[in-house]
Design an enzyme around this catalytic site. Sequence first.
Site, short mmCIF file in Angstrom:
data_model
loop_
_atom_site.label_atom_id
_atom_site.label_comp_id
_atom_site.label_asym_id
_atom_site.label_seq_id
_atom_site.Cartn_x
_atom_site.Cartn_y
_atom_site.Cartn_z
N TYR A 1 0.84 -1.20 0.00
CA TYR A 1 0.00 0.00 0.00
C TYR A 1 0.88 1.25 0.00
O TYR A 1 1.61 1.51 0.96
CB TYR A 1 -0.93 0.04 1.22
CG TYR A 1 -1.89 -1.12 1.32
CD1 TYR A 1 -2.22 -1.90 0.21
CD2 TYR A 1 -2.49 -1.45 2.53
CE1 TYR A 1 -3.11 -2.96 0.30
CE2 TYR A 1 -3.38 -2.51 2.63
CZ TYR A 1 -3.69 -3.26 1.52
OH TYR A 1 -4.57 -4.32 1.63
N GLY B 1 -16.97 1.23 -1.18
CA GLY B 1 -17.70 2.47 -1.00
C GLY B 1 -18.98 2.57 -1.80
O GLY B 1 -19.85 3.39 -1.50
#
Length: 330
Positions: free
Chosen positions: A58, A210
């Site tokens: 990440y 999301g």
Amino acid sequence: METIKRSLGRGGPEVAAIGLGCMVLSGSYGPVEEKESLATLDRALELGCNFWDTADVYGRGHNEELVGRTLKGRRKRVVLATKCGFVWTGAKDEAGIDGSPQHIGAACDASLRRLDVEVIDLYYLHRLDPNVPIEESVGAMADLVRSGKVRYIGLSEVSAKTLRRAAKVHPIAALQSEYSLWTRDPEGPIFQACRELGVCFVAFSPVGRGFLAGAISQPQFAASDFRRNVPRLVGENFQRNLRLVEEIRRLAAEKRCTPAQLALAWVISQDDFIFAIPGTRRRDHLEENWRAQQVRLTPAELARIREDLPESAIAGERYTPEVMARVDRS
């Protein structure tokens, strides 16, 4: 507010059933403000959200550094998970997979430095390396446990068959895979293996990246946003899946909660060995997700949600074919 706590695998520590996925704090879903990212991590500590998930891939290590900065002097307040296995290759920032014992050992040392911690609570193999037997990868991770660098071992996106093979080498505390109202692949053999082996299941993207929160009305994502290439979020699939979101909105209104809270409550209501690690870049979304613990779904409501939101209504695959090829489905 009462926190729902569960054991992280057989004999593992108790942590909140709703944790924090940290990936999006390093730009995976588009530009971020580091000040707000740090404030979000601080707020998670204040709330008691004590199960954090990061990975060396990440932000090319940025995410681990960000988490490490936040935990300085507060390490004991969080059960910290990170992952290894992806490696950057080529000129186009393409990620390959390396599950070799040599890489796993070196990657762990690098993560410990970036996180600035002495031990990683839960260390995952991010993806199965098709060129390395899982027994060798897990054997190397077991060596890290014996050396005191890692407390517990986890795997990500592997099949029930691979999980069973791995558990013969060393106890596996957690299996992490995508799971939500629009991704139910783990149901069946994977959940059954988890139950039999005493492995907890950690659901990433429990709010559908999301989308299930209902705030995305158009398929317009920043150039750096991973979601611009997710098949479910482009073209006709996007429009078809909007109908799914409308149904979630309706169900959430009946429960007097937000769509995101309904999605999270559904995940953690499936069984007491399941955790959810929604990611967010903002404190208000963090607090909204955390309050999903207050949403209690009855067996009748859970059955109705499945009836009203059948898997057949979901349009598109969760990854591109190239990325799906890296998911172990043996």
